[in-house]
Scaffold this active site. Sequence first.
Site, mmCIF file in Angstrom:
data_model
loop_
_atom_site.group_PDB
_atom_site.id
_atom_site.type_symbol
_atom_site.label_atom_id
_atom_site.label_comp_id
_atom_site.label_asym_id
_atom_site.label_seq_id
_atom_site.Cartn_x
_atom_site.Cartn_y
_atom_site.Cartn_z
ATOM 1 N N LYS A 25 15.815 29.104 -2.972
ATOM 2 C CA LYS A 25 16.431 28.244 -3.872
ATOM 3 C C LYS A 25 15.320 27.317 -4.540
ATOM 4 C CE LYS A 25 19.153 24.021 -3.415
ATOM 5 N NZ LYS A 25 18.195 22.934 -3.291
ATOM 6 N N ASN A 26 14.508 26.617 -3.667
ATOM 7 C CA ASN A 26 13.844 25.687 -4.054
ATOM 8 C C ASN A 26 12.653 25.987 -4.820
ATOM 9 O OD1 ASN A 26 15.589 23.810 -3.155
ATOM 10 N ND2 ASN A 26 14.449 23.295 -1.302
ATOM 11 N N CYS A 120 21.530 16.299 -3.365
ATOM 12 C CA CYS A 120 22.441 15.715 -2.139
ATOM 13 C C CYS A 120 21.936 14.323 -1.659
ATOM 14 C CB CYS A 120 21.844 16.582 -0.968
ATOM 15 S SG CYS A 120 22.193 18.358 -1.395
ATOM 16 N N ARG A 125 16.619 8.179 -3.315
ATOM 17 C CA ARG A 125 15.567 9.344 -3.888
ATOM 18 C C ARG A 125 14.708 8.797 -4.909
ATOM 19 N NH1 ARG A 125 18.556 15.207 -2.968
ATOM 20 N NH2 ARG A 125 16.133 15.775 -3.054
ATOM 21 N N ILE A 127 11.734 8.366 -7.874
ATOM 22 C CA ILE A 127 10.870 9.233 -8.483
ATOM 23 C C ILE A 127 9.478 8.709 -9.020
ATOM 24 C CG2 ILE A 127 12.825 10.909 -9.480
ATOM 25 C CD1 ILE A 127 12.723 9.206 -12.052
ATOM 26 N N ASP A 310 15.089 20.534 5.853
ATOM 27 C CA ASP A 310 16.215 21.309 5.432
ATOM 28 C C ASP A 310 16.840 22.115 6.716
ATOM 29 O OD1 ASP A 310 15.960 19.917 2.792
ATOM 30 O OD2 ASP A 310 14.914 21.683 2.083
ATOM 31 N N ARG A 402 25.879 25.580 -3.957
ATOM 32 C CA ARG A 402 24.600 25.309 -4.543
ATOM 33 C C ARG A 402 23.344 25.940 -4.044
ATOM 34 N NH1 ARG A 402 23.519 19.647 -4.347
ATOM 35 N NH2 ARG A 402 21.817 20.861 -5.032
HETATM 36 N N1 EPU Z 1 9.662 10.198 -2.562
HETATM 37 C C1 EPU Z 1 9.227 9.148 -3.004
HETATM 38 N N2 EPU Z 1 8.910 9.047 -4.107
HETATM 39 C C2 EPU Z 1 8.841 10.249 -5.206
HETATM 40 C C3 EPU Z 1 9.460 11.277 -4.610
HETATM 41 C C4 EPU Z 1 9.760 11.381 -3.324
HETATM 42 O O1 EPU Z 1 8.967 8.249 -2.214
HETATM 43 O O2 EPU Z 1 8.581 10.139 -6.236
HETATM 44 C C5 EPU Z 1 10.019 10.318 -1.036
HETATM 45 C C6 EPU Z 1 11.563 10.748 -0.727
HETATM 46 O O3 EPU Z 1 12.300 9.741 -0.974
HETATM 47 C C7 EPU Z 1 11.390 11.560 0.533
HETATM 48 C C8 EPU Z 1 10.065 12.140 0.466
HETATM 49 O O4 EPU Z 1 9.210 11.631 -0.679
HETATM 50 O O5 EPU Z 1 11.275 10.550 1.386
HETATM 51 C C9 EPU Z 1 9.948 13.589 0.018
HETATM 52 O O6 EPU Z 1 10.872 13.982 -1.035
HETATM 53 P P1 EPU Z 1 10.391 15.223 -2.003
HETATM 54 O O7 EPU Z 1 10.232 14.600 -3.243
HETATM 55 O O8 EPU Z 1 9.305 15.975 -1.244
HETATM 56 O O9 EPU Z 1 11.882 15.861 -1.904
HETATM 57 P P2 EPU Z 1 12.370 16.533 -3.484
HETATM 58 O O10 EPU Z 1 11.603 17.180 -4.224
HETATM 59 O O11 EPU Z 1 13.522 15.770 -3.974
HETATM 60 C C10 EPU Z 1 12.933 19.030 -2.221
HETATM 61 C C11 EPU Z 1 13.884 19.848 -1.780
HETATM 62 C C12 EPU Z 1 14.769 19.171 -0.927
HETATM 63 C C13 EPU Z 1 13.851 18.903 0.417
HETATM 64 C C14 EPU Z 1 12.620 18.230 0.103
HETATM 65 C C15 EPU Z 1 11.854 17.947 1.195
HETATM 66 C C16 EPU Z 1 14.225 20.829 -4.162
HETATM 67 C C17 EPU Z 1 15.119 21.043 -5.227
HETATM 68 N N3 EPU Z 1 14.577 19.927 -3.239
HETATM 69 O O12 EPU Z 1 13.345 17.525 -2.748
HETATM 70 O O13 EPU Z 1 15.763 20.262 -0.504
HETATM 71 O O14 EPU Z 1 14.842 18.402 1.415
HETATM 72 O O15 EPU Z 1 12.127 18.606 -1.056
HETATM 73 O O16 EPU Z 1 11.316 19.182 1.844
HETATM 74 O O17 EPU Z 1 13.187 21.346 -3.891
HETATM 75 C C18 EPU Z 1 17.763 21.190 0.251
HETATM 76 O O18 EPU Z 1 17.183 22.275 -0.212
HETATM 77 O O19 EPU Z 1 18.653 21.177 0.960
HETATM 78 C C19 EPU Z 1 16.830 20.214 -0.254
HETATM 79 C C20 EPU Z 1 17.638 18.920 -0.227
#
Ligand code: EPU
Length: 423
Positions: A25-26, A120, A125, A127, A310, A402
Site C-alpha cells: 500500500k505505502n 489515520c 502529524r 509536515i 504498522d 483503505r
Molecule cells: N514527522 C515530523 N515531521 C514531518 C513528518 C513526520 O515530525 O514533517 C514525524 C511524525 O509525526 C512521526 C514520524 O515523524 O512521528 C514518522 O512519520 P512519517 O513521516 O514517517 O510517517 P508518514 O509518512 O506520515 C508513513 C506511512 C504510515 C506509517 C509511517 C511510519 C504512508 C502513506 N504512511 O506515514 O503508514 O505508520 O510512515 O512508518 O506511507 C499505515 O500504513 O497504516 C500507516 C499509517
Amino acid sequence: MNTEEKLVINGGRRLKGEVNIHGSKNAAVALVAAALLVEGPVTIENLPGITDVEILLNVIEELGGEVVRLSHDMVRIDCSRITKSKADNYDLSRIRASYYLVGSLLGRKGSAEVIFPGGCNFGPRPIDQHKKGFEALGAQFEATGGFITAKARKLTGCQVYFDKISVGATINVLLAATLADGLTTIENAAREPHIVDVANFLNMMGADIKGAGTNVIRIRGVDKLAGGKTYSVVPDMIEAGTFMIAAAVTRGTITVKNIIPEHMESLTVKLNETGSVDIEEGDDWIRVKGIRRPKGVLVQTMEYPGFPTDLQPQMVSLLSIADGHGTITEGVWDNRFQYVEQLLQMGANIRVEGRTALITGVGKLIGAPIRAMDLRAAASLILAGLAAEGTTTVYNLEYLDRGYEGFIQKLAELGADIKRIGV
Ligand code: EPU
C-alpha cells in the site's frame, strides 16, 4: 435496527493454508503519484486494489493524466499531458498519501496546490520536514486554508538534513528533486522498502537516484523521465506481517507467499522470541506455525529496519493472550493505542502509559461488539476476534478497505469463520 455494515467473526478456528500477498500500500500510493513525473505511459503491476490507490488514480485523471485499468492489479498511467496542478478532490483529505502529489506536481509543473492530507489519527502529524525539504530546493511552501501550496520558478539541487526520520518527507523530497537542476542529497533519510521501490521506479524511467535504502540518498536531477516501462510494486510487508501474526494468534499454520522474507526480519525475530511459533523461510515465502501460547516480550517500534509501527496493533493482540507480561513502546507516533479500549471490551488486560502499553496476558479473549478507528487497528481487532471465544462484531470497516485488499476473503479461505454483512 442497526443497519451499519459489520464483520461477524466466530473465533477459535486455527487458520491453515497459503496466502498471496499484494503489492505494498505505502509503495503503491507513492508510485501512482510518481507517475506524474513521467512524460509517457508507465504500467504498474502488482498494484493493490484498495481505496487509497483508487482515490489517487481518480485524481491523476482529474489532473489530465490518462489511466487505463488493464486488469485487477495492473494499470497504465500516461501523464504526458498534465493540464492542472491543483488537486482539490475532497477524497484526498481522507488519505495521507495525498501529500505525494505536492512533490510530484512541484517537480513536474513547478507548482502544486493539494488539499490537506488526512489519514489515520495517531495524534499530531506535522509536515515540517516536507516543508524544509521543498524550501531547500527553492520552493515557497504554505499550508493554509485546507490546502498545501508549493511553487518555484526553478528547483535547484540542495542538501537536506531531516531532523526527524520521515517516510513521507523522504519520498516527497525525492519526487521533487528528480527533475531539479543539479544534485540533491537527503541526509537522515528513511530506509523503508517502499522508499527503495520509489527510487527503483524513478530510475527505471530515467532518474539518477543512488543510496535509497540507506540514510543518505543522492539525486542528480535529470531533464525528463520517459515512460514505456512496466514496474511491479514491492510486496506489502505489513500485510505479510499481519498474516504471520494471524497464524500465531490462532495457533494455525499459514504460508505467506510472494514476499521478501528479509523485510520481515524484525517480526520473525520477535515472533521467535515469544516461543509461540515455528518459522520456515524460502526465497519468497515464510511459513508460520503456531505451536503454543506466546510468552510476553518487549517490543519497541521504530523506523525500518526496526519493528514497524504498522504492526504494533496486531502484535498487541497477540501479546494480549500471552503467558505473562509484555510491553510495547510506540517509537513513531504519539497516540497509536486508541484501539486498546476495544481490546479491553474483549477481556484483554492492557494498561497504556504514554507511549507504552503494558500487557498482562489473559487465558482467552471473549467475543464482543467492537469498533475500528484506523487501518491497522481494524486488522488487530479482527485478529483478536479470530482468537477469541464466541462472536466478535467489528464495525467501521471502511478503514480496512483503505489498506488491505480482499482481507476478509483471504481469512475465510484460510478457514476463518468470518462474514461481512452489508447494509
Ligand atoms: N514527522 C515530523 N515531521 C514531518 C513528518 C513526520 O515530525 O514533517 C514525524 C511524525 O509525526 C512521526 C514520524 O515523524 O512521528 C514518522 O512519520 P512519517 O513521516 O514517517 O510517517 P508518514 O509518512 O506520515 C508513513 C506511512 C504510515 C506509517 C509511517 C511510519 C504512508 C502513506 N504512511 O506515514 O503508514 O505508520 O510512515 O512508518 O506511507 C499505515 O500504513 O497504516 C500507516 C499509517
